[in-house]
Design an enzyme around this catalytic site. Structure first.
Site, PDB file in Angstrom:
ATOM      1  N   ASP A  16       0.870  -1.211   0.191  1.00 16.58           N
ATOM      2  CA  ASP A  16       0.247  -0.070   0.033  1.00 16.58           C
ATOM      3  C   ASP A  16       0.909   1.095  -0.051  1.00 16.58           C
ATOM      4  O   ASP A  16       1.516   1.516   0.915  1.00 16.58           O
ATOM      5  CB  ASP A  16      -1.015  -0.051   1.343  1.00 16.58           C
ATOM      6  CG  ASP A  16      -1.653   1.306   1.460  1.00 16.58           C
ATOM      7  OD1 ASP A  16      -1.790   1.959   0.433  1.00 16.58           O
ATOM      8  OD2 ASP A  16      -2.392   1.391   2.574  1.00 16.58           O
ATOM      9  N   LYS A  79       3.189  11.237  -3.389  1.00 16.03           N
ATOM     10  CA  LYS A  79       2.014  10.539  -4.122  1.00 16.03           C
ATOM     11  C   LYS A  79       1.253  11.396  -4.928  1.00 16.03           C
ATOM     12  O   LYS A  79       0.864  11.072  -5.934  1.00 16.03           O
ATOM     13  CB  LYS A  79       1.242   9.594  -3.393  1.00 16.03           C
ATOM     14  CG  LYS A  79       0.091   8.821  -4.066  1.00 16.03           C
ATOM     15  CD  LYS A  79      -0.408   7.738  -2.998  1.00 16.03           C
ATOM     16  CE  LYS A  79      -1.494   6.973  -3.476  1.00 16.03           C
ATOM     17  NZ  LYS A  79      -1.981   6.029  -2.557  1.00 16.03           N
ATOM     18  N   GLU A 178      -7.370   0.664  -4.337  1.00 13.33           N
ATOM     19  CA  GLU A 178      -7.197   0.547  -3.002  1.00 13.33           C
ATOM     20  C   GLU A 178      -8.609   0.012  -2.274  1.00 13.33           C
ATOM     21  O   GLU A 178      -8.423  -0.890  -1.510  1.00 13.33           O
ATOM     22  CB  GLU A 178      -6.741   1.823  -2.131  1.00 13.33           C
ATOM     23  CG  GLU A 178      -5.285   2.130  -2.440  1.00 13.33           C
ATOM     24  CD  GLU A 178      -4.934   3.579  -2.239  1.00 13.33           C
ATOM     25  OE1 GLU A 178      -5.821   4.389  -1.877  1.00 13.33           O
ATOM     26  OE2 GLU A 178      -3.899   4.101  -2.537  1.00 13.33           O
ATOM     27  N   ASP A 201     -12.956   5.386   2.026  1.00 16.78           N
ATOM     28  CA  ASP A 201     -11.349   5.388   2.321  1.00 16.78           C
ATOM     29  C   ASP A 201     -11.061   6.850   2.594  1.00 16.78           C
ATOM     30  O   ASP A 201     -10.975   7.741   1.558  1.00 16.78           O
ATOM     31  CB  ASP A 201     -10.708   4.819   1.238  1.00 16.78           C
ATOM     32  CG  ASP A 201      -9.215   4.915   1.416  1.00 16.78           C
ATOM     33  OD1 ASP A 201      -8.831   5.787   2.379  1.00 16.78           O
ATOM     34  OD2 ASP A 201      -8.463   4.313   0.832  1.00 16.78           O
TER      35      ASP A 201
END
Ligand code: ADP
Ligand code: MG
Length: 604
Positions: A16, A79, A178, A201
């Site tokens: 992850d 990211k 994800e 999320d």
């Protein structure tokens, strides 16, 4: 069997790669296991890279400790930079402590101590750290991985993630979403044959909502929505803004980047503290739970609006959801849980640690790919429609938005001009009817089509999307087997803001688009009629009177001037008049040609 070790299949790891924290996991005989971080029990490795003055590279907790002292050489939230162009980030970059510049190929670079690093290299540093961690912990060599990305990641961002893996010495077998990974982790012990799941999320930097359907062991993503600029960082920022507004920070020099970092860390500390306490107090930094709730209310409300949209896109009713899964460190906030409970009125699944569940799912997927768990499959979807440009600049959608991937779809086209040798295939992404309103992903030319009359060549355009969401477009003239293909590796794709805007625009401009589309359709039809009539005059000169030929020519002129204009109804009326006039002529020509052909027969 000599030892269990030797007989054991190769470990494929699940990673992850988070905006804030990254984790690595694998599956052994006891199920999915998380790898512990450097010190102690923690499994989360902060996604932070520090470049020390001596030229060394530090990743994780130790790098995080450098954040306040060395903000220019300590890189966080990499990211958010992956697969982005400078123009995508101009506004965002102002809030960063480090410097980003406009690099080659329209991609950005980060400047650290006079050197330039790409976000891919920085992400690779984090991945390499995780790879080494598991290798030394387990005393194995690792070369293959599954890496997760937010569902909203576009082609360029997925490609950049894959490249980062490669640079870290990992063969990336799959890039998976994800939320899909999270559902997989919760699906492990699921006894149900089929159910509809919402995955919420809320992490440090991104928010994703996905609606999944599990049936007979297959996960199907029905819809996704979200925002890559919504998460715990924004909550921290709103706390800092609150303290600033209250004048609590008067003595603190916020221009000093060291102080700025410290205040940011205090805000995060306060936020976490309030998950178990009613009040936070540390020197000038004070926050009570009620104030905290009012600060985050707008943010939570935004996420709920996105849930609504995702459920609508999935063509479901809220009542049809079976369960809700919580993912991301920010869902530990009590108020978030309460609001979701109130909204969904459904069992909320939070048994796994929300910040670990994605890595667990990635490990499960890796184990499936290793061939150890073959009865599960993953299906993902495309976030925007994909298609090609056809005559008159129209978008012809080949893979509609929210299509399942991997996918392979073909559609047949033909040429519009006699003897046409080349055909341009331009690939676009978006929801509007005219390609000029959509995003161009690439183009290529199918060359050397053998000369044939217009309409005769049969050109198959095929879109193949692999499991990572990477698109390959192939065009083939089927009568001659002339073939060309490209892989779309758009250097930078659509940012999330743009994606949202494109979807909104497609609704906003639906009526204008439809009018324009019917105008272009009418023009295309008129152009074919003009070409066909000109051909007809040449081929049937013998049976036409001079007056008839003149009349056809005059209709052609009228049509030509009308297609230059905007009046769709006038074009259609003229086409109808023209067709009525030419129908008896066409019949006469057909009779004549038939008679000629029969004559030929008799001669035989
Ligand atoms: P990402 O997936 O974006 O890397 P994570 O899922 O690890 O992020 O979540 C990180 C975020 O969760 C950070 O903003 C962190 O402050 C927040 N967080 C972690 N624990 C808590 C907590 N107990 N209460 C509130 N927020 C938390
Ligand atoms: Mg995450």
């Amino acid at each position: 069997m000599v030892t269990g070790e030797i007989d054991q299949k190769e470990i494929i790891i699940g990673i992850d790669l988070g905006t804030t924290n990254s984790l690595v996991a694998y599956v052994d005989k006891d199920g999915p296991q998380l790898v512990k971080a450097e010190n102690g029990e923690r499994t989360l490795v902060p996604s932070i890279v520090h470049f020390s003055e001596g030229g060394g590279l530090i990743v994780g907790e130790a790098a995080r400790d450098k954040l306040a002292m060395y903000p220019e050489s300590t890189i966080y939230s990499v990211k958010r930079l992956l697969g982005k162009s400078y123009s995508d980030l101009v506004t965002y970059s102002k809030g960063l402590q480090y410097t980003i510049i406009d690099g080659e190929d329209e991609l950005i670079k980060v400047e650290i101590g006079g050197k330039y690093y790409s976000p891919i290299e920085l992400s690779a540093a984090i991945l390499r750290h995780l790879k080494r961690k598991i290798e030394s912990d387990k005393n194995v060599k690792v070369s293959k991985a599954v890496i997760t990305v937010p569902a909203y990641f576009n082609d360029a961002q997925r490609q950049a993630t894959r490249d980062a893996g490669k640079l870290a010495g990992l063969e990336v077998l799959r890039i998976i979403n994800e939320p899909t990974a999270a559902a997989l982790a919760y699906g492990e012990n699921s006894k149900t044959e089929s159910e509809t799941i919402a995955v919420y999320d809320l992490g440090g930097g991104t928010f994703d909502i996905s609606i999944l359907k599990l049936s007979h062991g297959v996960y199907d993503v029905l819809s996704t929505n979200g925002d890559t600029f919504l998460g715990g960082d924004d909550i921290d920022a709103s706390i800092v803004a609150h303290w600033t507004a209250k004048g609590l920070l008067e003595k603190v020099d916020l221009k000093n980047s060291e102080f700025k970092q410290l205040v940011r860390l205090r805000a995060e500390e306060a936020k976490k503290h309030l998950s178990d306490h009613d009040r936070y107090e540390n020197g000038p930094f004070v926050l009570d739970r009620a104030t905290f709730r009012s600060l985050i209310e707008p943010l939570v409300q935004q996420t709920i609006a996105k849930i609504d949209a995702a459920i609508k896109d999935a063509e479901l009713d809220l009542s049809e959801l079976d369960k809700v899964i919580l993912v991301g460190g920010s869902t530990r906030i009590r108020y978030v849980k309460e609001r979701l409970q109130e909204y969904f009125k459904k069992p909320i699944f939070d048994d796994h640690n929300p910040d670990e569940v994605v890595a667990l799912g990635a490990a499960i997927q890796a184990n499936i790919l290793a061939g150890n768990d073959s009865d599960k499959l993953l299906i993902d979807i495309t976030p925007l429609s994909l298609g090609i440009e056809t005559v008159g600049g129209l978008m012809d959608t080949i893979l509609p938005r929210n299509s399942k991937i991997p996918a392979s779809v073909g559609r047949s086209y033909t040429t519009s001009v006699d003897g046409q040798k080349n055909l341009k295939v331009a690939v676009y992404q978006g929801e509007r009817d005219m390609v000029s309103d959509n995003r161009k992903l690439g183009e290529f030319i199918l060359r050397d089509i053998p000369p044939m009359p217009a309409g005769i060549p049969k050109i198959l355009v095929e879109f193949v999307i692999n499991a990572d969401g990477i698109l390959k477009v192939k065009a083939k003239e089927e009568r001659s087997s002339t073939e060309t293909e490209i892989e779309i590796k758009s250097q930078y794709g659509v940012s999330e803001e743009e994606m949202g805007k494109m979807l909104l625009d497609s609704i906003k401009y639906a009526e204008t688009d439809m009018k324009l589309k019917s105008l272009v359709d009418a023009r295309n039809e008129a152009n074919s009629l003009v070409l066909a009539s000109q051909k007809f005059v040449v081929q049937n000169a013998v049976i036409l009177t001079e007056q008839e030929t003149k009349k056809i020519e005059s209709h052609v002129q009228t049509l030509k001037s009308l297609t230059a204009g905007e009046d769709k109804d006038a074009i259609e009326a003229e086409m109808q008049a023209f067709n009525e006039f030419s129908r008896p002529l066409a019949e006469r020509a057909m009779d004549h040609n038939l008679a000629e052909a029969l004559k030929g027969k008799k001669l035989d």
